[in-house]
Write a protein that holds these residues in place. Sequence first.
Motif, mmCIF file in Angstrom:
data_model
loop_
_atom_site.group_PDB
_atom_site.id
_atom_site.type_symbol
_atom_site.label_atom_id
_atom_site.label_comp_id
_atom_site.label_asym_id
_atom_site.label_seq_id
_atom_site.Cartn_x
_atom_site.Cartn_y
_atom_site.Cartn_z
ATOM 1 N N ASN A 195 11.978 -7.078 5.679
ATOM 2 C CA ASN A 195 12.993 -6.918 4.647
ATOM 3 C C ASN A 195 13.152 -5.433 4.363
ATOM 4 O OD1 ASN A 195 11.039 -6.098 2.604
ATOM 5 N ND2 ASN A 195 10.444 -8.253 2.520
ATOM 6 N N GLU A 196 14.039 -5.097 3.470
ATOM 7 C CA GLU A 196 14.328 -3.678 3.208
ATOM 8 C C GLU A 196 13.218 -2.972 2.453
ATOM 9 O OE1 GLU A 196 17.329 -2.993 -0.077
ATOM 10 O OE2 GLU A 196 17.597 -5.146 0.279
ATOM 11 N N TRP A 197 12.228 -3.709 1.938
ATOM 12 C CA TRP A 197 11.199 -3.113 1.102
ATOM 13 C C TRP A 197 9.884 -2.862 1.828
ATOM 14 C CZ3 TRP A 197 13.855 -1.437 -2.679
ATOM 15 C CH2 TRP A 197 14.937 -2.166 -3.153
ATOM 16 N N ASP A 198 9.715 -3.311 3.064
ATOM 17 C CA ASP A 198 8.411 -3.170 3.723
ATOM 18 C C ASP A 198 8.328 -2.004 4.705
ATOM 19 O OD1 ASP A 198 9.965 -4.223 5.742
ATOM 20 O OD2 ASP A 198 8.465 -5.659 6.412
ATOM 21 N N VAL A 199 9.310 -1.128 4.700
ATOM 22 C CA VAL A 199 9.312 0.002 5.615
ATOM 23 C C VAL A 199 9.460 1.297 4.827
ATOM 24 C CG1 VAL A 199 10.587 1.101 7.496
ATOM 25 C CG2 VAL A 199 10.309 -1.352 7.472
ATOM 26 N N GLY A 200 8.796 2.339 5.300
ATOM 27 C CA GLY A 200 9.046 3.652 4.749
ATOM 28 C C GLY A 200 7.949 4.252 3.903
ATOM 29 N N LEU A 201 6.985 3.470 3.472
ATOM 30 C CA LEU A 201 5.927 4.006 2.638
ATOM 31 C C LEU A 201 4.574 3.832 3.310
ATOM 32 C CD1 LEU A 201 7.061 2.536 -0.803
ATOM 33 C CD2 LEU A 201 7.510 4.812 0.097
ATOM 34 N N THR A 202 3.761 4.882 3.251
ATOM 35 C CA THR A 202 2.411 4.804 3.785
ATOM 36 C C THR A 202 1.528 5.803 3.063
ATOM 37 O OG1 THR A 202 1.032 4.924 5.753
ATOM 38 C CG2 THR A 202 2.863 6.478 5.642
#
Length: 62
Positions: free
Chosen positions: A43-50
């Motif tokens: 979904n659009e919320w599970d990518v981009g943060l680490t």
Amino acid sequence: MDQPIPDHLKDLSEKSVDGQSQEQKQRTVAALLCKFGGAFSKNEWDVGLTNVAEHSIDTGDA
């Protein structure tokens, strides 16, 4: 296929399905998607943060 295959992957793509029927080609793609499904966003919320890596961004005088 709706999206063109990138040039650097065309040869690999053609070799991977050479001699297969359309149904076999679709199963090949489905198998790859299942095998590597974890690499795709759900979904659009599970990518981009680490929190695995940090880096600085030089913004000059901004």
